[in-house]
Each structure stands twice: as C-alpha cells, then as structure tokens.
Design an enzyme around this catalytic site. Structure first.
Site, mmCIF file in Angstrom:
data_model
loop_
_atom_site.group_PDB
_atom_site.id
_atom_site.type_symbol
_atom_site.label_atom_id
_atom_site.label_comp_id
_atom_site.label_asym_id
_atom_site.label_seq_id
_atom_site.Cartn_x
_atom_site.Cartn_y
_atom_site.Cartn_z
ATOM 1 N N LYS A 5 10.661 -4.429 15.208
ATOM 2 C CA LYS A 5 10.923 -3.132 14.569
ATOM 3 C C LYS A 5 11.887 -2.294 15.415
ATOM 4 C CE LYS A 5 9.185 -2.079 11.103
ATOM 5 N NZ LYS A 5 9.597 -2.408 9.701
ATOM 6 N N TYR B 21 5.991 -7.845 17.266
ATOM 7 C CA TYR B 21 6.138 -6.956 16.114
ATOM 8 C C TYR B 21 6.876 -5.685 16.533
ATOM 9 C CZ TYR B 21 4.730 -3.611 12.536
ATOM 10 O OH TYR B 21 4.722 -2.641 11.571
ATOM 11 N N ASP C 55 9.475 -7.179 -4.147
ATOM 12 C CA ASP C 55 8.304 -7.487 -3.321
ATOM 13 C C ASP C 55 7.982 -8.972 -3.504
ATOM 14 O OD1 ASP C 55 5.693 -5.410 -2.315
ATOM 15 O OD2 ASP C 55 5.513 -7.603 -2.289
ATOM 16 N N PHE D 22 0.837 -1.214 0.000
ATOM 17 C CA PHE D 22 0.000 0.000 0.000
ATOM 18 C C PHE D 22 0.871 1.262 0.000
ATOM 19 C CE2 PHE D 22 -1.772 2.838 3.475
ATOM 20 C CZ PHE D 22 -2.465 3.668 2.607
ATOM 21 N N ILE D 23 1.747 1.415 0.981
ATOM 22 C CA ILE D 23 2.554 2.640 1.053
ATOM 23 C C ILE D 23 3.641 2.623 -0.030
ATOM 24 C CG2 ILE D 23 4.043 4.073 2.514
ATOM 25 C CD1 ILE D 23 2.608 2.848 4.963
#
Ligand code: UDP
Length: 319
Positions: free
Chosen positions: A153, A149, A31, A11-12
């Site tokens: 990160k 998660y 991707d 999406f981004i």
C-alpha cells in the site's frame, strides 16, 4: 457524474456506491468477488444508475473501457483483512501492486481524477503518539508477512504521488483507519464483527495477545462521507489524509463494551497471536489517527461514537 468504484461490492465500496447513487451519480462497479459479495449490493442492484462488472482490475481491456467512461474513479479494490493477508501473501502483493498500477496508468491515459484507498497499516509499529500524515513509517522485518501488505500500500501511495507530480494526474489519497459498520464480515479477521457475532451466540469473545493493544474505530458512513467530500475539494489533490476517528480504545475495552451492549454472558478468552494467525505475525500496539488535516480541509468530524458504532453492528447481526 459517472463514477467507477473498484471493489464496489466490498464492505466499504458498497456503502460508497449507495452514497454516490443517492447523490445522483451513475455508478459503475468492478469487483472480482474475492472478498466482495453480491449480497452487499443486493439493496441497490436493481437501481437504474448502477452497473456491475464482475472481473479483476488486472483485466486491462475491461478497465480501459470503464476508466474511459468514468469522470471520477474510487480505487478501493485490494486484499483486505489481516487473516486473509496472512493466508494469501502472493495474491495480496499481486492485486495491491499491479492493480493500482493498472488503475493509475489508465486514469492517466484519460486524465481521470482518482481516489486511492490506502491504510493506517502503512505507519507500521509506531507507539509514541497519534499518527500524522507526514510521520515516518516503522516497518518490521520482511520475515513477518503482515508488513508485505503495508509495503504494497505504501508503494501505491508513492505511485499515486508520482503520477500527480510528474504527470499532473489529479489524485487524492486516504489512509483508512479501522472502518466498521453493517455488512462487514468477520471472515477475514476483523475484530468487531467477530466480537459481536461471538457475543450474540454466547460463544467466547477471543482477544488476541493481551488485549492492551489499541485501535480507533470509525463508522463506514463517516468514512464514505469523507471520501466523497475529499474528491470534490480541489485543495485535496496531491495530498494524503488520515480518515478515521481519534477516539482510541484498547481491545480489552472493546470486548467489554460489546459484551455489555449485547447483554451477553460470553467469556473473554485470550488467544496467542501465534495460535490466531500462525507464525510470523506481529501486531501494532497502538493505532490512533491525528485528523487535523481532514478537519481543516473538509470540516470533518466523526458523527458516530463507539457505543453507537457497536450498536449498529449488533443490530445488523441480529437482523
Ligand atoms: N483481534 C482480536 N480478536 C479477533 C480479531 C482481532 O483480539 O477476533 C485483535 C487484533 O489482534 C488486533 C485488533 O483486534 O490487535 C484489530 O484487528 P483487526 O484485524 O480488526 O484490524 P487491524 O489489526 O488491521 O487493526
């Protein structure tokens, strides 16, 4: 300039690819189409300056070639979506930890500047105030899967800053707050596309928990604008920036606004977190960025307010 976008069919990433093509850059996308979709890049796939490699960022020989060719790397490939993260804990940790390690190691080999897409999740369970880059992180127990998660990160950020300090690798870290806009799917749990789709179909709008939790939503175009400007700003190197909109809204208010702007008579239905995500889930009660640092560095100001953001998502789903 030649740029590599990991996760460029997401999406981004796909919005970022469009912006960089518009700027005249040659864009390479890698991707693995886990959550990325070819449909996201359908509008640019015939562009002569766009190149797509369908592969995982864990494939080092492919990544070696791509990083070697690029001038700038935008590292967006990661596990996304709370539902996805709850359902795939192994893949989440694998791609977020090993993937970023590969990107940074190869970037360092050829000394290529890297943008690392991090997340507001890393602040954890803060409730007191707007979140600033140097705030402490408040993590839940390891028994609650969601925090894996956030920790993965966080490790990405540590690693990027270590490369900057120790190896003089130019890196910029952006902590993205809830980013929304056309092409975002509700499939992985994200609230706004889910609310809009339900409202348009006349189905119940499902609010998880009691709906008093807050978020702040940023239009994807504001986010990609901030990312590209940060990468052109030498003062941003070795720094961490919140990227978001500092207008905070409760999920109850969001549901009401979606219902009103889509002229829907959908009911608002309350669903427990346990029912929504299964056991072992813990939500963040409040999440709003302090964006003074971003304002000072690149003169950032969000251009879309909540109403125009919701309308853009409604129009996307209507089309
Ligand atoms: N949420 C909700 N209904 C949905 C999806 C999400 O009420 O159909 C809530 C979710 O529990 C959270 C907020 O909306 O409090 C934002 O969720 P999202 O997954 O979009 O992002 P994040 O939790 O990562 O901020």
């Amino acid at each position: 300039m030649r740029v590599l976008i990991t996760g460029g069919a997401g999406f981004i990433g796909s919005h970022l690819a469009e912006r960089l093509l518009d700027q005249g850059d040659e864009v390479f996308i890698v991707d693995n189409l886990w959550t990325g979709r070819l449909a996201n890049i359908a509008g640019i796939q015939a562009h002569e300056r766009l190149h797509l490699v369908v592969d995982t960022i864990l494939n080092e020989s492919v990544m070696n070639e791509l990083v070697f060719k690029a001038d700038h790397i935008y590292h967006l490939a990661a596990a996304v979506g709370v539902r996805n993260i709850m359902d795939h804990p192994v893949e989440t940790l694998d791609i977020n930890v090993k993937g970023t390690e590969v990107v940074l190691r190869l970037a360092n080999r050829f000394k290529k500047k890297v943008f690392i897409a991090s997340t507001s999740e890393i602040y954890g369970k803060h409730v007191e105030h707007d979140l600033s880059e140097d705030d402490n992180r408040v993590m839940g127990t390891v028994k609650k899967r969601r925090w894996a998660y956030a920790c993965s990160k966080t490790l990405d950020e540590f690693l990027a800053l270590a490369y900057f300090d120790e190896k003089k690798l130019p890196v910029v870290i952006g902590r993205l707050f809830n980013t929304v806009g056309p092409r975002q799917t509700g499939q992985y749990g994200m609230v706004l596309p889910n609310f809009v789709q339900s409202a348009l179909l006349g189905k119940p709008i499902t609010v998880y928990g009691d709906g008093t939790q807050t978020r702040s939503f940023t239009h994807v175009n504001d986010v990609t604008g901030a990312i590209t400007r940060l990468m052109m700003e030498p003062a941003a190197e070795g720094e961490v920036f919140n990227i978001g909109n500092d207008h905070e809204v409760t999920i109850n208010e969001l549901a009401e606004r979606v219902r009103e702007l889509s002229a829907s008579d959908s009911e608002i239905e309350y669903v427990s977190y346990e029912k929504a995500y299964g056991p072992g889930f813990e939500d963040m009660e409040r999440r709003c960025p302090n964006i003074d640092k971003l304002r000072q560095c690149i003169g950032f100001e969000p251009s879309s307010d909540l109403e125009s953001i919701i309308k853009s998502v409604i129009n996307y789903f209507k089309e």
